[in-house]
Scaffold this active site. Structure first.
Site, PDB file in Angstrom:
ATOM      1  N   ASN A  23      -0.452  -3.364 -15.046  1.00 44.25           N
ATOM      2  CA  ASN A  23       0.066  -2.451 -13.936  1.00 44.25           C
ATOM      3  C   ASN A  23       0.703  -1.330 -14.365  1.00 44.25           C
ATOM      4  O   ASN A  23       0.995   0.250 -13.261  1.00 44.25           O
ATOM      5  CB  ASN A  23       1.545  -3.446 -13.154  1.00 44.25           C
ATOM      6  CG  ASN A  23       0.666  -4.337 -12.376  1.00 44.25           C
ATOM      7  OD1 ASN A  23      -0.356  -4.967 -12.027  1.00 44.25           O
ATOM      8  ND2 ASN A  23       1.636  -5.017 -11.850  1.00 44.25           N
ATOM      9  N   ARG A  92      -7.589  -4.061  -5.000  1.00 40.54           N
ATOM     10  CA  ARG A  92      -6.696  -3.704  -3.986  1.00 40.54           C
ATOM     11  C   ARG A  92      -5.378  -1.719  -4.461  1.00 40.54           C
ATOM     12  O   ARG A  92      -5.844  -0.627  -4.030  1.00 40.54           O
ATOM     13  CB  ARG A  92      -4.532  -3.648  -3.218  1.00 40.54           C
ATOM     14  CG  ARG A  92      -5.489  -5.188  -2.705  1.00 40.54           C
ATOM     15  CD  ARG A  92      -4.069  -5.740  -1.817  1.00 40.54           C
ATOM     16  NE  ARG A  92      -3.211  -5.179  -2.072  1.00 40.54           N
ATOM     17  CZ  ARG A  92      -3.729  -4.329  -0.652  1.00 40.54           C
ATOM     18  NH1 ARG A  92      -4.299  -4.451   0.732  1.00 40.54           N
ATOM     19  NH2 ARG A  92      -2.281  -2.855  -0.056  1.00 40.54           N
ATOM     20  N   PRO A 122      -0.181  -3.490   3.653  1.00 35.65           N
ATOM     21  CA  PRO A 122      -0.550  -2.118   4.231  1.00 35.65           C
ATOM     22  C   PRO A 122      -0.524  -0.500   3.069  1.00 35.65           C
ATOM     23  O   PRO A 122      -0.171  -1.373   2.144  1.00 35.65           O
ATOM     24  CB  PRO A 122       0.207  -1.368   5.569  1.00 35.65           C
ATOM     25  CG  PRO A 122       1.507  -2.928   5.170  1.00 35.65           C
ATOM     26  CD  PRO A 122       1.087  -4.164   4.337  1.00 35.65           C
ATOM     27  N   ASP A 124       0.002   2.413   4.968  1.00 35.40           N
ATOM     28  CA  ASP A 124       0.246   2.979   5.814  1.00 35.40           C
ATOM     29  C   ASP A 124       1.010   4.429   4.982  1.00 35.40           C
ATOM     30  O   ASP A 124       1.562   5.339   5.561  1.00 35.40           O
ATOM     31  CB  ASP A 124       1.219   2.839   6.828  1.00 35.40           C
ATOM     32  CG  ASP A 124       2.382   1.791   6.498  1.00 35.40           C
ATOM     33  OD1 ASP A 124       1.926   0.842   5.178  1.00 35.40           O
ATOM     34  OD2 ASP A 124       3.510   1.904   7.018  1.00 35.40           O
ATOM     35  N   LEU A 125       2.403   4.214   3.956  1.00 30.23           N
ATOM     36  CA  LEU A 125       3.759   5.268   3.442  1.00 30.23           C
ATOM     37  C   LEU A 125       3.378   5.650   2.875  1.00 30.23           C
ATOM     38  O   LEU A 125       3.137   6.810   2.470  1.00 30.23           O
ATOM     39  CB  LEU A 125       4.141   4.055   2.631  1.00 30.23           C
ATOM     40  CG  LEU A 125       5.387   3.793   3.545  1.00 30.23           C
ATOM     41  CD1 LEU A 125       6.158   2.241   2.749  1.00 30.23           C
ATOM     42  CD2 LEU A 125       5.656   3.760   4.536  1.00 30.23           C
ATOM     43  N   LEU A 329       9.325 -10.198  -0.678  1.00 30.96           N
ATOM     44  CA  LEU A 329       8.523  -9.191   0.093  1.00 30.96           C
ATOM     45  C   LEU A 329       6.898  -9.024  -0.330  1.00 30.96           C
ATOM     46  O   LEU A 329       6.877  -7.904   0.937  1.00 30.96           O
ATOM     47  CB  LEU A 329       8.125  -8.133  -2.144  1.00 30.96           C
ATOM     48  CG  LEU A 329       9.611  -7.482  -2.604  1.00 30.96           C
ATOM     49  CD1 LEU A 329       8.819  -6.825  -4.067  1.00 30.96           C
ATOM     50  CD2 LEU A 329       8.937  -6.348  -1.894  1.00 30.96           C
ATOM     51  N   ARG A 399      -8.003 -11.198 -13.322  1.00 29.41           N
ATOM     52  CA  ARG A 399      -7.810 -10.323 -13.341  1.00 29.41           C
ATOM     53  C   ARG A 399      -6.636  -9.847 -14.244  1.00 29.41           C
ATOM     54  O   ARG A 399      -6.506  -8.405 -14.260  1.00 29.41           O
ATOM     55  CB  ARG A 399      -7.275 -10.143 -11.495  1.00 29.41           C
ATOM     56  CG  ARG A 399      -8.308 -10.891 -10.543  1.00 29.41           C
ATOM     57  CD  ARG A 399      -8.161  -9.987  -9.669  1.00 29.41           C
ATOM     58  NE  ARG A 399      -7.212  -8.907  -9.378  1.00 29.41           N
ATOM     59  CZ  ARG A 399      -5.186  -8.971  -8.396  1.00 29.41           C
ATOM     60  NH1 ARG A 399      -5.609 -10.351  -7.589  1.00 29.41           N
ATOM     61  NH2 ARG A 399      -5.373  -8.158  -8.425  1.00 29.41           N
TER      62      ARG A 399
HETATM   63  C1  UD1 Z   1       2.838  -3.962  -6.944  1.00 26.07           C
HETATM   64  C2  UD1 Z   1       2.531  -4.655  -8.219  1.00 26.07           C
HETATM   65  C3  UD1 Z   1       2.135  -5.832  -8.075  1.00 26.07           C
HETATM   66  C4  UD1 Z   1       3.472  -6.225  -7.355  1.00 26.07           C
HETATM   67  C5  UD1 Z   1       3.813  -5.350  -6.472  1.00 26.07           C
HETATM   68  C6  UD1 Z   1       5.428  -5.631  -6.095  1.00 26.07           C
HETATM   69  C7  UD1 Z   1       0.627  -2.791  -9.247  1.00 26.07           C
HETATM   70  C8  UD1 Z   1      -1.086  -3.221  -9.078  1.00 26.07           C
HETATM   71  N1  UD1 Z   1       1.001  -3.998  -7.988  1.00 26.07           N
HETATM   72  O1  UD1 Z   1       2.438  -3.695  -6.107  1.00 26.07           O
HETATM   73  O2  UD1 Z   1       1.654  -6.708  -8.428  1.00 26.07           O
HETATM   74  O3  UD1 Z   1       3.589  -7.556  -6.865  1.00 26.07           O
HETATM   75  O4  UD1 Z   1       3.622  -3.884  -6.693  1.00 26.07           O
HETATM   76  O5  UD1 Z   1       6.720  -4.864  -7.152  1.00 26.07           O
HETATM   77  O6  UD1 Z   1       1.170  -2.640  -9.576  1.00 26.07           O
HETATM   78  N2  UD1 Z   1       3.413  -2.348   1.457  1.00 26.07           N
HETATM   79  C9  UD1 Z   1       4.175  -1.020   3.299  1.00 26.07           C
HETATM   80  N3  UD1 Z   1       3.368   0.358   3.275  1.00 26.07           N
HETATM   81  C10 UD1 Z   1       2.628   1.319   2.166  1.00 26.07           C
HETATM   82  C11 UD1 Z   1       3.199   0.422   0.989  1.00 26.07           C
HETATM   83  C12 UD1 Z   1       3.660  -1.232   1.138  1.00 26.07           C
HETATM   84  O7  UD1 Z   1       4.687  -1.640   4.130  1.00 26.07           O
HETATM   85  O8  UD1 Z   1       2.812   1.559   1.903  1.00 26.07           O
HETATM   86  C13 UD1 Z   1       5.145  -2.916   1.547  1.00 26.07           C
HETATM   87  C14 UD1 Z   1       3.873  -3.866   1.176  1.00 26.07           C
HETATM   88  O9  UD1 Z   1       3.608  -4.409   1.930  1.00 26.07           O
HETATM   89  C15 UD1 Z   1       5.237  -4.935   0.201  1.00 26.07           C
HETATM   90  C16 UD1 Z   1       5.976  -3.938  -0.036  1.00 26.07           C
HETATM   91  O10 UD1 Z   1       5.568  -2.668   0.535  1.00 26.07           O
HETATM   92  O11 UD1 Z   1       5.786  -5.252   1.479  1.00 26.07           O
HETATM   93  C17 UD1 Z   1       6.012  -3.657  -1.672  1.00 26.07           C
HETATM   94  O12 UD1 Z   1       4.879  -3.077  -1.851  1.00 26.07           O
HETATM   95  P1  UD1 Z   1       4.077  -2.240  -3.296  1.00 26.07           P
HETATM   96  O13 UD1 Z   1       4.953  -2.094  -3.833  1.00 26.07           O
HETATM   97  O14 UD1 Z   1       3.554  -1.447  -2.502  1.00 26.07           O
HETATM   98  O15 UD1 Z   1       3.199  -3.087  -3.611  1.00 26.07           O
HETATM   99  P2  UD1 Z   1       1.798  -2.889  -4.934  1.00 26.07           P
HETATM  100  O16 UD1 Z   1       2.113  -1.746  -4.885  1.00 26.07           O
HETATM  101  O17 UD1 Z   1       0.104  -2.918  -4.048  1.00 26.07           O
END
Ligand code: UD1
Length: 420
Positions: A23, A92, A122, A124-125, A329, A399
């Site tokens: 990551n 993703r 998502p 969106d952020l 989460l 992965r």
């Molecule tokens: C990253 C990690 C993953 C880890 C996760 C949480 C990488 C490649 N992956 O995933 O292993 O499980 O952090 O520690 O680093 N969210 C929104 N909108 C957005 C973005 C996120 O609502 O635009 C929500 C997600 O649905 C989730 C939360 O925010 O509930 C945290 O997600 P996020 O930190 O973005 O996870 P990833 O970056 O995808």
């Protein structure tokens, strides 16, 4: 398709070298899009996600040469700005190229990643923040189409939720933007910290590194000169092997690891009875003969990581008492529960809370990996289950775990990779 066959462990003993963090590597590889020079990255894990991202960059026109744990990425020849569905659907984190490509080229298309096994996830952020920086974004035919012909502009952004890849994407976008971006409610994960540190030493002044407020001084389209660097150790891989020591009740030493990134994990293992000897780059787990039950809530760093939830759930099946694990989460991150139940675990699920009655003898059977970390939980369960456990669909595991069966095999586990 490959699967893993695991027999009940007699005893584990020895050292396991921890690989570089997947990551951390992913955003750092995406960051090479901001460079004017060829970037040398060391200590990369040999896992499928890294190869996927390098393939994506190669498809866009970059030159990538990956040998052992090193890669050299030259993005000076990068000519395409469209990340296509066939690659993005497999990972993703491909969304990480959006910020860097858009800020460098003024346009970018990335296939929408869509849902995944652990929930909706998502982006969106990411998009809202890029729009605040001046991008125009449309969703068309399953693609995010982003344009900023005059470049991105620094601004004040407040994330509604903490997002790890969202923070990385915006930090990279802000690096070549005009002016200053302040990002509030930023992720503080060590992987985000390393990205900021490398950018900071490559010509992008970043203040507040490791805090929830990052101030990024954009270079106004000036490309970066990035020196060779080494990826930090994978704290989730390390946590998984610590759980292997705890569940088999055998002492193990991890090398090439940073205990400073594992605070919440070590503290929960301590509550469950283990103790540790720690040096600058090693951790030895001294497991207790009795595993105590635990209460865990997953949260953003520095709290307990969601990426360790499945492994602790497997460990809790062997505790003397009832453990409670709450997943905050990802709404659907309990798919390993039904597989562990098939092995005999006594777990009840109520929404985002799992209640695990310990001291249940597990028995080996055929189980299916459903996502990356769920896969390693099944491997941990397989170490203590009577008889033989076959973990299928381990492409999830591949992965993110570098040579898991070799590393566990070298410390005494009876684990084989076989083909269906
Ligand atoms: C990253 C990690 C993953 C880890 C996760 C949480 C990488 C490649 N992956 O995933 O292993 O499980 O952090 O520690 O680093 N969210 C929104 N909108 C957005 C973005 C996120 O609502 O635009 C929500 C997600 O649905 C989730 C939360 O925010 O509930 C945290 O997600 P996020 O930190 O973005 O996870 P990833 O970056 O995808």
């Amino acid at each position: 398709m490959d699967y893993l066959q695991i027999k009940k462990v007699k005893s584990l003993k020895g050292d396991i070298k921890i690989s570089g963090a997947k990551n951390a590597s992913l955003p750092l590889i995406a960051m090479t899009i901001l460079a004017k020079n060829s970037v040398h990255i060391k200590n990369l894990p040999n896992v499928a996600d890294i190869k996927t991202l390098l393939k994506l960059l190669s498809n866009l026109g970059a030159e990538c040469s990956f040998h052992d744990d090193r890669v050299i990425v030259d993005t000076s020849s990068l000519a395409q700005t469209k990340a296509k569905y066939d690659i993005v659907k497999t990972m993703r984190a491909s969304i990480l190229v959006l910020g860097p490509i858009l800020t460098r080229f003024g346009h970018c298309e990335v296939s929408l990643p869509g849902g995944c096994a652990i929930g909706q996830r998502p982006v969106d952020l990411h998009l809202k923040a890029l729009e605040q920086m001046g991008a125009t974004i449309y969703i068309k035919s399953g693609y995010i189409e982003a344009t900023a012909p005059n470049g991105l502009k620094g601004c004040d952004i407040i994330f509604d939720k903490i997002t790890v890849t969202g923070t990385a994407n915006i930090v990279m976008a802000a690096s070549l933007a005009k002016g200053i971006t302040t990002l509030t409610n930023a992720a503080r994960e060590p992987e985000v910290v390393q990205l900021c540190e490398v950018l900071n030493s490559s010509g992008v002044k970043i203040e507040g590194i490791g805090t929830a407020v990052l101030t990024i001084h954009g270079t106004d389209s000036k490309l970066l000169d990035i020196d060779e660097f080494s990826v930090i150790a994978d704290r989730i891989e390390a946590g998984t092997y610590l759980c292997a020591g705890a569940i088999s009740k055998d002492e193990l030493t991890l090398t090439n690891v940073d205990a400073g990134h594992l605070g919440a994990v070590l503290s929960k293992l301590e509550e469950m009875g283990s103790s540790f000897s720690i040096t600058e780059d090693t951790i030895t787990i001294h497991p207790s003969k009795i595993i105590k039950p635990v209460k865990i809530t997953t949260q953003e760093y520095p709290a307990f990581p969601t990426d360790m939830q499945a492994q602790f759930l497997a460990l809790a099946t062997q505790a003397e008492g009832t453990s409670i694990i709450e997943e905050k989460l990802f709404e659907n991150r309990f798919m390993h529960v039904s597989e562990l139940q098939r092995m005999g675990a006594d777990i009840s699920l109520n929404g985002s809370v799992a209640t695990i009655k310990g001291e249940t003898p597990l028995s080996g059977t055929d189980v299916m990996a459903t996502d990356l970390r769920a896969s390693s939980a099944l491997v941990l369960a397989g170490l203590v289950a009577d008889g033989m456990t076959n973990v299928h669909r381990i492409y999830h595991l591949d992965r993110g775990y570098d040579a898991l069966e070799k590393k566990l095999g070298a410390v005494g586990a009876d684990i084989k990779r076989l083909q269906e």
